[in-house]
Design a protein around this motif. Structure first.
Motif, PDB file in Angstrom:
ATOM      1  N   GLY A 116       0.806  -1.205   0.000  1.00 16.51           N
ATOM      2  CA  GLY A 116       0.000   0.000   0.000  1.00 16.51           C
ATOM      3  C   GLY A 116       0.842   1.259   0.000  1.00 16.51           C
ATOM      4  N   ALA A 117       1.924   1.267   0.779  1.00 22.09           N
ATOM      5  CA  ALA A 117       2.797   2.440   0.825  1.00 22.09           C
ATOM      6  C   ALA A 117       3.417   2.719  -0.542  1.00 22.09           C
ATOM      7  N   VAL A 118       3.879   1.677  -1.226  1.00 21.24           N
ATOM      8  CA  VAL A 118       4.487   1.845  -2.539  1.00 21.24           C
ATOM      9  C   VAL A 118       3.461   2.342  -3.559  1.00 21.24           C
ATOM     10  N   LEU A 119       2.260   1.755  -3.531  1.00 24.90           N
ATOM     11  CA  LEU A 119       1.226   2.190  -4.480  1.00 24.90           C
ATOM     12  C   LEU A 119       0.788   3.624  -4.204  1.00 24.90           C
ATOM     13  N   ALA A 120       0.726   4.016  -2.945  1.00 26.21           N
ATOM     14  CA  ALA A 120       0.379   5.398  -2.622  1.00 26.21           C
ATOM     15  C   ALA A 120       1.432   6.362  -3.141  1.00 26.21           C
ATOM     16  N   PHE A 121       2.680   5.971  -3.021  1.00 25.23           N
ATOM     17  CA  PHE A 121       3.737   6.816  -3.541  1.00 25.23           C
ATOM     18  C   PHE A 121       3.638   6.950  -5.055  1.00 25.23           C
TER      19      PHE A 121
ATOM     20  N   VAL B 160       4.666   4.529 -13.117  1.00 28.21           N
ATOM     21  CA  VAL B 160       3.832   3.451 -12.575  1.00 28.21           C
ATOM     22  C   VAL B 160       4.559   2.113 -12.680  1.00 28.21           C
ATOM     23  N   GLY B 161       5.197   1.870 -13.829  1.00 25.94           N
ATOM     24  CA  GLY B 161       5.927   0.623 -14.021  1.00 25.94           C
ATOM     25  C   GLY B 161       7.063   0.459 -13.034  1.00 25.94           C
ATOM     26  N   GLY B 162       7.763   1.560 -12.713  1.00 30.34           N
ATOM     27  CA  GLY B 162       8.864   1.485 -11.762  1.00 30.34           C
ATOM     28  C   GLY B 162       8.402   1.082 -10.375  1.00 30.34           C
ATOM     29  N   PHE B 163       7.279   1.634  -9.939  1.00 33.18           N
ATOM     30  CA  PHE B 163       6.759   1.256  -8.628  1.00 33.18           C
ATOM     31  C   PHE B 163       6.280  -0.196  -8.611  1.00 33.18           C
ATOM     32  N   LEU B 164       5.674  -0.638  -9.706  1.00 35.66           N
ATOM     33  CA  LEU B 164       5.223  -2.026  -9.758  1.00 35.66           C
ATOM     34  C   LEU B 164       6.413  -2.985  -9.743  1.00 35.66           C
ATOM     35  N   LEU B 165       7.485  -2.628 -10.451  1.00 40.07           N
ATOM     36  CA  LEU B 165       8.680  -3.461 -10.427  1.00 40.07           C
ATOM     37  C   LEU B 165       9.299  -3.500  -9.022  1.00 40.07           C
ATOM     38  N   ALA B 166       9.177  -2.374  -8.307  1.00 37.27           N
ATOM     39  CA  ALA B 166       9.734  -2.328  -6.959  1.00 37.27           C
ATOM     40  C   ALA B 166       9.044  -3.320  -6.027  1.00 37.27           C
ATOM     41  N   LEU B 167       7.792  -3.616  -6.303  1.00 41.57           N
ATOM     42  CA  LEU B 167       7.064  -4.565  -5.455  1.00 41.57           C
ATOM     43  C   LEU B 167       7.682  -5.960  -5.518  1.00 41.57           C
ATOM     44  N   LEU B 168       8.409  -6.246  -6.605  1.00 46.31           N
ATOM     45  CA  LEU B 168       9.039  -7.562  -6.730  1.00 46.31           C
ATOM     46  C   LEU B 168      10.126  -7.781  -5.679  1.00 46.31           C
TER      47      LEU B 168
ATOM     48  N   ALA C  63      10.863   4.055  -4.176  1.00 44.17           N
ATOM     49  CA  ALA C  63      10.367   2.868  -3.476  1.00 44.17           C
ATOM     50  C   ALA C  63      11.472   2.235  -2.636  1.00 44.17           C
ATOM     51  N   SER C  64      12.674   2.170  -3.182  1.00 42.03           N
ATOM     52  CA  SER C  64      13.802   1.600  -2.439  1.00 42.03           C
ATOM     53  C   SER C  64      14.093   2.398  -1.178  1.00 42.03           C
ATOM     54  N   ALA C  65      14.140   3.732  -1.313  1.00 38.34           N
ATOM     55  CA  ALA C  65      14.413   4.582  -0.158  1.00 38.34           C
ATOM     56  C   ALA C  65      13.318   4.454   0.889  1.00 38.34           C
ATOM     57  N   LEU C  66      12.079   4.427   0.408  1.00 35.42           N
ATOM     58  CA  LEU C  66      10.937   4.278   1.309  1.00 35.42           C
ATOM     59  C   LEU C  66      11.051   2.992   2.129  1.00 35.42           C
ATOM     60  N   LEU C  67      11.309   1.881   1.467  1.00 41.08           N
ATOM     61  CA  LEU C  67      11.320   0.582   2.137  1.00 41.08           C
ATOM     62  C   LEU C  67      12.547   0.412   3.034  1.00 41.08           C
TER      63      LEU C  67
END
Length: 548
Positions: free
Chosen positions: A155-160, A334-342, A395-399
C-alpha cells in the motif's frame, strides 16, 4: 515532496487490531480516496511550477518575479512536514484530516481571487503549508486499503506511485486550463479537486489512530529557527540562477542567515531531552549513507525537468506538443513502482537503487546524443527509463528507511518523516539549481567558441547568410534589410546550437556522476561484505577454542 514518506509504518504499527474481517469493497474505497488525494497534491504543486510563463502573463510580471511563486510554496512546504506530523500524532488522525483538507479547499478557492503577485505569493505560501499533510493522508488511506501485515508495504508503494502522477499529468492538462481561464484556469482544477477530497474523506472515514504527547517546552523557538533556515535556503536555491549567484548581495545574506539559523537550531536542539529531531540518530552511519544516496539521486533525477523538458522548450516545443512524452513518463513511473514490489519478498531493497542508477546512466547517455533535429519522440525511451529509475529509487528509499525505523522500535519515525520528506524536496531544488547553472555556463562557453569560428569573410558563412536571406526575397526588396534578417536568423541558430551542446554536456555530467555514484556504492557494499565475512570467520575460529 511532503511528509508522505514515513507515515505508513505508524499506521500499521500503532493501529488497533481489526475486529472485523477484511472488506474488499471498503479497501477499494480507501484506495480510490488515496489516488484522489495523491493526484490533488501532485497537481497542486506542479500546475503552477511548470507553467510560470503562462502565469507571468496573467499576473503581468516578469519571469524572475513569477519564480517567487515557486519559492513561496517550497519555503513553507519543506518545513511543514515536521510540524504537521507531530500535530497529527498528538491530536488524532480524523481530526487532523477534518481540518487540513477543508483548509486546503479554502486556500485553493482563495487562489481564484488573486490578481496580483503579492496576494498570489501569500496564498501560495499558505497553500504550501496546507498541502504538506495531503500526501501523508494519501499514504495512510492506501495503507488502510490493505489488510494488516506485510501487505501494508504494498500500500505504501502504491500510494507513492499515486503521489508521483501529478508531475507529468500537470503538463498534459495545463495547456487547456490556461486557454480556458489563464491563471485562474490552473486554480479552478485545484479548487475542484479539493472539493472532491473534502467529500471523499467524509464519505470514507479513515480509521482512528492512538494519540500521544508530541510537543515539549521550547519547540516553538527551535521550530522557528529550523523553518527560517530552510525557507532562506529555498530562496537561495530558487533565485540564485535567475539573479546569478555572485552578482546579488542579498543572496549571500540569505545564505548566511540560513547557516546562522541552522547553527543556532543545532546548538539549542542537541542538549534537549525531547528534541524536534533526533540529530544524533541522523548522523548514524546508516542515515549518513541513506541521506547521501537520497541527495545524489534527487540531484541527478533533476535531469528530467531541467534537462529533457528544457531541451524541448529550447527547440520550440510546448507542453501540448509533448503530451505523448509525458504519458510515457507516467507509464514509466507506474511501471517502476510495480517493479519495486518484486523486491518485497526478498527484502533486497538496495538492489532497486543499483538498478535505478544503471537506468539513469543509460538514459542520460542516450539523451547526450541530442541535436537540433531531436524531437519529443526521440526521448520516449530515455525518459521512460528515467521515470522508471526515479520510481524504483523512491520505493527503495521508502522501504529501506522504514525497515531501519522499525528495527529501532519506531522511536525515530518523526525524525525520519521530516528529514526524508524535506530532504527530497531540498535535494530536488539543489539539483535544479546546479544543473541550471551548469547549463548556463556551458551555453556561454559554446556560444563563444562557435562565434570564434564564424567570420563574415568565410565562404561557408557567406553562403549560409545568402540562404537565410533568400527566404525573405519575396517579402523584402531591400538588400540591406534582407542581410539584417539573415544575420538575426544566423545568430538565433548559433544560440540554439550552443544550447543543444550545453544540454549534451549536462546529460554527460549526469551520466558521469551516476557512474561515480554506482562505483562508490558498489565499493561500500563490497567493503561491508568483506568486513562481515572477516567477523564471521573470527567468530567461527573462536568457537572451537571456547568449547575446548
Amino acid at each position: 515532496m511532503s511528509d508522505a514518506v514515513a507515515t505508513p509504518v505508524p499506521a500499521a504499527a500503532n493501529a488497533a487490531p481489526p475486529t472485523a474481517p477484511y472488506d474488499l469493497r471498503e479497501g477499494l474505497a480507501f484506495a480510490a480516496v488515496s489516488v484522489l488525494l495523491g493526484i490533488t497534491q501532485g497537481l497542486g504543486v506542479n500546475l503552477v511550477n511548470v507553467n510560470l510563463t503562462g502565469v507571468q502573463g496573467a499576473l503581468g510580471v516578469t519571469t524572475t518575479e513569477a519564480s517567487w511563486l515557486t519559492t513561496a510554496y517550497y519555503a513553507t512546504n519543506i518545513s511543514a512536514s515536521l510540524l504537521l506530523t507531530k500535530v497529527r500524532y498528538q491530536y488524532g488522525l480524523r481530526r487532523f484530516a477534518d481540518i487540513v483538507i477543508p483548509l486546503y479547499l479554502l486556500l485553493a478557492v482563495a487562489h481564484l481571487f488573486t490578481q496580483h503577485l503579492g496576494s498570489a505569493l501569500l496564498v501560495r505560501a499558505a497553500l504550501g503549508l496546507a498541502a504538506a499533510p495531503i500526501s501523508s493522508l494519501a499514504v495512510l488511506y492506501m495503507v488502510q486499503a490493505f489488510p494488516p501485515g506485510p501487505k501494508v508495504f504494498v500500500g505504501a508503494v502504491l500510494a507513492f506511485a499515486a503521489l508521483q502522477l501529478g508531475a507529468p499529468l500537470s503538463r498534459v492538462i495545463s495547456e487547456d486550463l490556461l486557454q480556458i481561464g489563464q491563471w485562474q484556469g490552473l486554480n479552478v482544477i485545484d479548487a475542484a479537486l479539493a472539493i472532491l477530497c473534502v467529500a471523499a474523506i467524509n464519505v470514507v472515514r479513515i480509521k482512528p489512530m492512538p494519540t500521544q504527547q508530541m510537543f515539549a517546552k521550547g519547540d516553538g523557538l527551535v521550530f522557528a529557527l529550523y523553518a527560517t533556515s530552510l525557507a532562506l535556503m529555498c530562496v537561495v536555491l530558487t533565485q540564485g540562477r535567475l539573479h546569478w549567484w555572485s552578482d546579488t548581495p542579498w543572496l549571500g545574506l540569505c545564505l548566511a542567515g540560513s547557516v546562522l539559523c541552522f547553527g543556532l537550531y543545532v546548538a539549542i536542539e542537541l542538549p534537549r531531552e525531547k528534541p524536534l529531531l533526533d540529530l544524533r540518530w541522523l548522523v548514524s552511519p546508516f542515515m549518513l549513507r541513506f541521506l547521501g544516496a537520497t541527495l545524489l539521486f534527487r540531484i541527478i533525477l533533476s535531469e528530467q525537468t531541467t534537462g529533457a523538458v528544457g531541451l524541448m522548450n529550447t527547440l520550440g516545443f510546448t507542453n501540448d506538443q509533448m503530451h505523448p512524452l509525458f504519458l510515457w513518463i507516467t507509464a514509466g513511473t507506474v511501471g517502476g513502482f510495480l517493479l519495486a514490489l518484486l523486491a518485497l519478498p526478498s527484502q533486497r531493497f538496495g538492489v532497486l537503487g543499483d538498478i535505478a542508477l544503471v537506468l539513469i546512466i543509460v538514459a542520460a547517455w542516450m539523451d547526450s546524443q541530442s541535436t537540433v533535429l531531436t524531437r519529443p519522440h526521440d526521448l520516449y525511451v530515455s525518459q521512460t527509463l528515467l521515470a522508471t529509475a526515479s520510481a524504483m529509487f523512491l520505493a527503495s528509499a521508502l522501504l529501506q528507511g522504514f525497515s531501519n525505523v522499525i528495527a529501532g522500535g519506531m522511536k525515530n519515525i518523526v525524525s525520519f518523516v521530516a528529514v526524508f520528506s524535506g530532504g527530497q524536496a531540498l535535494a530536488g531544488l539543489i539539483g535544479q539549481a546546479w544543473l541550471s547553472t551548469l547549463l548556463q555556463d556551458r551555453q556561454r562557453l559554446h556560444y563563444e567558441r562557435l562565434l570564434e569560428h564564424m567570420q563574415l569573410s568565410d565562404p561557408l558563412v557567406v553562403q549560409r547568410l545568402a540562404q537565410l536571406g533568400g527566404a525573405y526575397a519575396s517579402t523584402l526588396n531591400d538588400t540591406a534589410a534582407r542581410s539584417q534578417q539573415a544575420l538575426a536568423l544566423l545568430a538565433q541558430q548559433v544560440t540554439q546550437q550552443s544550447y543543444v551542446l550545453a544540454y549534451n554536456d549536462l546529460f554527460r555530467t549526469v551520466a558521469l556522476v551516476s557512474t561515480l555514484g554506482f562505483l562508490v556504492f558498489a565499493g561500500a557494499k563490497t567493503h561491508r561484505w568483506h568486513r562481515a565475512r572477516r567477523v564471521a570467520q573470527a567468530d567461527a575460529s573462536m568457537a572451537p577454542a571456547a568449547s575446548s
